[in-house]
Design a protein around this motif. Sequence first.
Motif, PDB file in Angstrom:
ATOM      1  N   LEU A  54       0.814  -1.214   0.000  1.00 43.14           N
ATOM      2  CA  LEU A  54       0.000   0.000   0.000  1.00 43.14           C
ATOM      3  C   LEU A  54       0.849   1.267   0.000  1.00 43.14           C
ATOM      4  O   LEU A  54       0.428   2.304  -0.525  1.00 43.14           O
ATOM      5  CB  LEU A  54      -0.940   0.007   1.204  1.00 43.14           C
ATOM      6  N   ASN A  55       2.039   1.201   0.575  1.00 41.73           N
ATOM      7  CA  ASN A  55       2.913   2.371   0.653  1.00 41.73           C
ATOM      8  C   ASN A  55       3.958   2.420  -0.453  1.00 41.73           C
ATOM      9  O   ASN A  55       4.769   3.347  -0.481  1.00 41.73           O
ATOM     10  CB  ASN A  55       3.588   2.429   2.026  1.00 41.73           C
ATOM     11  N   ARG A  64      -4.645   1.593  -3.126  1.00 36.44           N
ATOM     12  CA  ARG A  64      -5.244   2.461  -2.098  1.00 36.44           C
ATOM     13  C   ARG A  64      -6.511   3.134  -2.622  1.00 36.44           C
ATOM     14  O   ARG A  64      -7.513   3.212  -1.922  1.00 36.44           O
ATOM     15  CB  ARG A  64      -4.239   3.519  -1.635  1.00 36.44           C
ATOM     16  N   ARG A  65      -6.463   3.604  -3.868  1.00 37.20           N
ATOM     17  CA  ARG A  65      -7.632   4.256  -4.460  1.00 37.20           C
ATOM     18  C   ARG A  65      -8.812   3.280  -4.503  1.00 37.20           C
ATOM     19  O   ARG A  65      -9.941   3.634  -4.192  1.00 37.20           O
ATOM     20  CB  ARG A  65      -7.298   4.787  -5.858  1.00 37.20           C
ATOM     21  N   TRP A  66      -8.536   2.027  -4.871  1.00 34.62           N
ATOM     22  CA  TRP A  66      -9.602   1.025  -4.918  1.00 34.62           C
ATOM     23  C   TRP A  66     -10.159   0.781  -3.513  1.00 34.62           C
ATOM     24  O   TRP A  66     -11.371   0.709  -3.320  1.00 34.62           O
ATOM     25  CB  TRP A  66      -9.097  -0.274  -5.518  1.00 34.62           C
ATOM     26  N   GLN A  67      -9.280   0.644  -2.539  1.00 36.71           N
ATOM     27  CA  GLN A  67      -9.733   0.390  -1.174  1.00 36.71           C
ATOM     28  C   GLN A  67     -10.544   1.552  -0.611  1.00 36.71           C
ATOM     29  O   GLN A  67     -11.481   1.342   0.147  1.00 36.71           O
ATOM     30  CB  GLN A  67      -8.548   0.092  -0.258  1.00 36.71           C
ATOM     31  N   GLU A  68     -10.183   2.765  -0.968  1.00 30.59           N
ATOM     32  CA  GLU A  68     -10.867   3.943  -0.430  1.00 30.59           C
ATOM     33  C   GLU A  68     -12.203   4.217  -1.108  1.00 30.59           C
ATOM     34  O   GLU A  68     -13.161   4.618  -0.452  1.00 30.59           O
ATOM     35  CB  GLU A  68      -9.959   5.174  -0.571  1.00 30.59           C
ATOM     36  N   THR A  69     -12.277   4.019  -2.422  1.00 28.18           N
ATOM     37  CA  THR A  69     -13.483   4.438  -3.148  1.00 28.18           C
ATOM     38  C   THR A  69     -14.200   3.320  -3.881  1.00 28.18           C
ATOM     39  O   THR A  69     -15.385   3.448  -4.175  1.00 28.18           O
ATOM     40  CB  THR A  69     -13.133   5.520  -4.195  1.00 28.18           C
TER      41      THR A  69
END
Length: 121
Positions: A54-55, A64-69
């Motif tokens: 992720l980092n 991260r974009r997929w996990q957030e939105t």
Amino acid sequence: MKVLWRRALFAAGFVFLVIGAIGMIVPMLPGTVFLILAAWCFARTSPRFEAWLLNHRYLGPSVRRWQETGAIPPIVKLFALASFVGTLSGTWYFGAPPVVLGVEGAVFAALTVFIVTRPSG
């Protein structure tokens, strides 16, 4: 049995990570999908590897974009749908058996519904 499952899931995560990294370079190979699968596997087996992914400077942002939105950018949707059509057409052109065409068509139809129903982002 649980230890064996965790090891298999970690190994799958590593395989998905390698394929995803290659897919970020090679055209027509959906790298982000494999990176999302790798993150899912690592989230269940190795928080350290999940955090690393992720980092990561290049591999992490799309995951991260997929996990957030849960969103898929419109150009990516278009590219994915076009690749389904191209792949199915190529499979037909090269004379694949009808059962292969049917399974491939069903998988692509299900993926199309999934992709089209995701928010655009």
